[in-house]
Design an enzyme around this catalytic site. Structure first.
Site, short mmCIF file in Angstrom:
data_model
loop_
_atom_site.label_atom_id
_atom_site.label_comp_id
_atom_site.label_asym_id
_atom_site.label_seq_id
_atom_site.Cartn_x
_atom_site.Cartn_y
_atom_site.Cartn_z
N CYS A 2 0.81 -1.26 0.08
CA CYS A 2 -0.21 0.04 -0.07
C CYS A 2 1.06 1.22 0.17
O CYS A 2 1.98 1.19 0.73
CB CYS A 2 -0.89 0.02 1.40
N ARG A 27 5.55 -0.57 -6.15
CA ARG A 27 5.52 -1.11 -4.83
C ARG A 27 4.76 -2.32 -4.78
O ARG A 27 4.48 -3.18 -4.03
CB ARG A 27 5.49 -0.12 -3.70
N TRP A 75 -2.93 -2.74 -1.48
CA TRP A 75 -2.45 -4.14 -1.75
C TRP A 75 -3.22 -4.99 -0.80
O TRP A 75 -3.05 -4.79 0.43
CB TRP A 75 -0.86 -4.06 -1.53
N ASN A 99 -2.36 2.80 5.51
CA ASN A 99 -1.43 1.60 5.45
C ASN A 99 -1.02 0.81 6.58
O ASN A 99 -1.12 1.69 7.78
CB ASN A 99 0.08 2.11 4.83
N GLY A 100 -1.08 -0.47 6.38
CA GLY A 100 -0.71 -1.08 7.91
C GLY A 100 -2.05 -2.04 8.30
O GLY A 100 -2.86 -2.32 7.25
N GLU A 478 18.25 -18.34 -4.28
CA GLU A 478 17.90 -16.93 -4.82
C GLU A 478 17.47 -17.25 -6.12
O GLU A 478 16.56 -16.27 -6.48
CB GLU A 478 19.00 -15.92 -4.65
N LYS A 482 13.91 -15.99 -7.64
CA LYS A 482 13.52 -15.07 -8.66
C LYS A 482 12.81 -15.90 -9.64
O LYS A 482 11.66 -15.00 -10.09
CB LYS A 482 15.04 -14.73 -9.43
N GLU A 485 9.14 -15.88 -8.55
CA GLU A 485 8.40 -14.75 -8.30
C GLU A 485 8.06 -14.02 -9.75
O GLU A 485 6.68 -13.62 -9.83
CB GLU A 485 9.26 -13.77 -7.93
N HIS A 501 18.92 -37.37 -0.44
CA HIS A 501 18.12 -37.83 0.94
C HIS A 501 16.66 -37.62 0.79
O HIS A 501 16.02 -37.19 1.58
CB HIS A 501 18.84 -36.84 1.90
N LYS A 597 6.74 -4.63 -3.49
CA LYS A 597 8.07 -4.27 -3.32
C LYS A 597 8.49 -4.07 -1.84
O LYS A 597 9.52 -4.56 -1.46
CB LYS A 597 8.40 -3.23 -3.93
C1 F6R Z 1 12.51 -10.75 -3.60
C2 F6R Z 1 12.28 -9.78 -2.82
C3 F6R Z 1 11.80 -10.05 -1.49
C4 F6R Z 1 12.52 -9.05 -0.49
C5 F6R Z 1 11.80 -9.17 0.97
C6 F6R Z 1 12.58 -8.37 1.90
O1 F6R Z 1 12.85 -10.60 -4.86
O2 F6R Z 1 12.58 -8.57 -3.14
O3 F6R Z 1 11.94 -11.53 -0.96
O4 F6R Z 1 13.92 -9.38 -0.31
O5 F6R Z 1 10.40 -8.93 0.80
O6 F6R Z 1 12.44 -7.10 1.46
P1 F6R Z 1 13.46 -5.98 2.08
O7 F6R Z 1 14.77 -6.22 1.52
O8 F6R Z 1 12.86 -4.66 1.59
O9 F6R Z 1 13.36 -6.13 3.56
#
Ligand code: F6R
Length: 602
Positions: A2, A27, A75, A99-100, A478, A482, A485, A501, A597
């Site tokens: 949000c 975001r 969101w 927000n929240g 990672e 990626k 996502e 295993h 984001k």
């Molecule tokens: C994945 C991604 C998320 C963030 C996670 C933490 O590509 O971006 O997994 O890494 O939400 O976010 P931050 O780093 O902003 O605390």
């Protein structure tokens, strides 16, 4: 997640609000809305989906002259992404954006329902506006009613509220979710992050938790609890130029290409000929520190996990990585001599922020590794190291991960220096490698072309395993994150030695395995693990600088001199692979479904 924008001024009120929301679009959101008050009349608009839908809805509306506006991107948390659930939420004469999460919204809702209040939406937010109006009916004083509302709600919030009965005024409150106020030439602005304010305000007031008050164009009344406060301004970044796509198809692609350049910034004045300087850390910061606990979410957690290998190997200090949402609620055993390190791109991730607060309450010394100066996490921690990656807009984190990993590597060297864990020759080898990473991170056009072609063979399997050992295990995690996502395909990261295993049961020709096979670490062990999978007919893409004839495909790497250089070279390859697969599938790479984001709810 949000986003909030507010504006008090005389020119372009609607455009200012929409432009502000545009800056927050990256975001992640699923609906948007705005409410604009002129004299004592409020017009409100909401639309589901992209901001373009709100732009179309507000097209016939053009406020003339002075107005007060609040706007929001939502969101969904409580209730589906529908127009009814979008913000602003309204009472009889007042409107709110939030927000929240209001944790006690159910008892408040029950109480208000008994009083005869009808609710339109399924959100937690709507209770706030009705609660305010209920207090107002009793108190006949809007300022007192707002104060009582803030006292009554629990949870995390950034709130803007306007009321037809209180002209020219925005009420605001902040706890746990960020909120800034900036003054520009054209008026007074509110936003839930810097982005909408940059370029139109020079400074901003970063509201502290527990702040609330009200503002007109000329006046600002600010309180924490019942205590009046004087607002402290801090300078905002001056330019937003780094946040444009500059000819790339997606921000994510641009940000992958940018990694080499931003890494020079990350390294600047930190890496010397034979050592590391971290001037941001106070003198004696590591005195008495005997172990490290790293805490983060998602990609930042993967950087933390990679760092544990570096801390233990290079600095000879015990290090442990924790997922913030797990750490916070499991009543962990903490030791006074632990340094608590949080890692966050945004600096606003609620789980990480709560873990940080808890560590502070337990008396631990804390350090933030973060990309956003002035963010809640940076302000909360005892000290901070900024990653200097610049604004990251792609929801799938790339350059933030690269720079976090680098800062953690430098921190490992810095601690090694303090503890005398590396000799001069080893330290020089490390710092030389750190400098060379700038070159390693450059995207090679030929390799990108090869990955583009390769991507079409990896679209229709029953899943992906990314496998690696040691440092390359967090990188495998990672790579899988990626891919899932942005491609929405199932992918798992796994320690290569663990496949036998259990997961090897899944191996067949429709299982895609991406094997990270470095030259410098556990080469033979990794090779055996991969051969076990090939023997079960898995389709295998090897990412390696080795000669490896048994894979279905090979992405040939160049680096063979240092594990971290191999790490960064492979990191770029797996980022590009995820990108190209997602593009072939026709997905919105920068705004993947269901993701935000900056995750500001727990
Ligand atoms: C994945 C991604 C998320 C963030 C996670 C933490 O590509 O971006 O997994 O890494 O939400 O976010 P931050 O780093 O902003 O605390």
């Amino acid at each position: 997640m949000c986003g909030i924008v507010g504006f008090i001024g005389s020119t372009n009120v609607k455009k200012t609000l929409l432009d502000g929301l545009k800056e927050l679009e990256y975001r992640g959101y699923d609906s948007a809305g705005m409410a604009v008050m002129q004299s004592s009349k409020i017009d409100s608009f909401k639309a589901v989906g992209k901001l373009a839908n709100l732009v179309a809805k507000t097209a016939p509306f053009e406020p003339k002259g002075f107005a007060v506006g609040i706007a929001h991107t939502r969101w969904a948390t409580h209730g589906k992404p529908t127009e009814i659930n979008a913000h602003p939420h309204q009472g009889r004469h007042s409107y709110i954006v939030h927000n929240g999460i209001i944790e006690n919204y159910l008892p408040i809702k029950e109480e208000l329902t008994k009083q005869g209040v009808g609710f339109l939406s399924q959100t937690d937010t709507e209770v706030i506006v009705h609660l305010y109006e209920s207090f107002l009916t009793r108190e006949q004083d809007a300022y007192r009613a707002f104060e009582q509302t803030i006292e009554a709600i629990e949870g995390a919030y950034a709130i803007l509220l306007i009321d037809e009965g209180v002209q020219n005024t925005i009420f605001f409150a902040k706890k746990g979710s960020p909120l800034q106020i900036g003054d520009g030439d054209r008026g007074r602005f509110f936003a839930s992050s810097d982005a909408p304010l940059i370029g139109i305000c020079d400074n901003a007031i970063y509201l502290e938790d527990g702040s609330w008050g009200w503002a007109t164009a000329e006046t600002l009344s600010l309180f924490v609890g019942k205590t009046p406060m004087t607002a402290q301004k801090k300078p905002l970044p001056i330019s937003q130029s780094s946040a444009q796509k500059e000819g790339f198809r997606f921000f994510m692609e641009k940000e992958i290409y940018e990694q080499s350049k931003v890494m020079s910034e990350t390294l600047m004045s930190r890496v010397m000929a034979s050592g590391v300087r971290l001037d941001e850390l106070p003198e004696g910061f590591f005195d008495g520190v005997e172990s490290l606990r790293l805490c983060a979410c998602g990609t930042s957690y993967h950087a933390a996990l990679a760092a544990t290998y570096l801390f233990e190997r290079l600095s000879r200090i015990e290090a442990r990585a924790e997922i913030a949402s797990e750490f916070h609620y499991r009543d962990p055993m903490l030791r006074n001599n632990e340094l608590f390190i949080v890692i966050s791109q945004s600096g606003e991730t609620a789980d990480t922020l709560e873990a940080l607060k808890m560590a502070k309450r337990s008396g631990l010394k804390t350090l933030a590794i973060c990309n956003v100066d002035n963010s809640s996490i940076v302000r909360e921690a005892d000290a901070a190291l900024l990653t200097r990656a610049g604004i990251e807009k792609g929801v799938a984190s790339t350059k933030a991960f690269a720079t976090q990993t680098m800062v953690l590597w430098l921190l490992a060297l810095f601690i090694a220096q303090k503890r005398g864990a590396l000799d001069e020759e080893q330290m020089t080898a490390e710092t030389n490698a750190a400098r060379r990473s700038v070159k390693t991170l450059m995207v090679q056009p030929d390799r990108h072309e090869q990955i583009k072609r390769l991507s079409k063979r990896y679209l229709h399997g029953h899943g992906f395993f990314f496998i690696g050992r040691d440092l390359f295990y967090p990188l495998a995690l990672e790579g899988a994150l990626k891919l899932k996502e942005i491609s929405y395909m199932h992918a798992e990261g796994y320690p290569a030695g663990e496949m036998k295993h259990g997961p090897i049961a899944l191996a067949d020709s429709k299982l895609f395995t991406i094997a990270l096979m470095p030259h410098t670490l556990l080469r033979e062990k990794m090779r055996s693990n991969v051969e076990e999978l090939i023997a079960r007919d898995t389709t295998l893409l090897a990412i390696t600088s080795e000669h490896f004839a048994f894979a279905d495909d090979v992405l040939q790497m160049d680096e063979r001199s240092h594990p971290m250089l191999e790490f960064f070279e492979m990191m770029v390859a797996i980022q590009l692979l995820a990108l190209e697969i997602a593009i072939r599938l026709g997905n919105d790479v920068d705004m993947p479904r269901n993701l935000a984001k900056s995750v500001t709810v727990e």
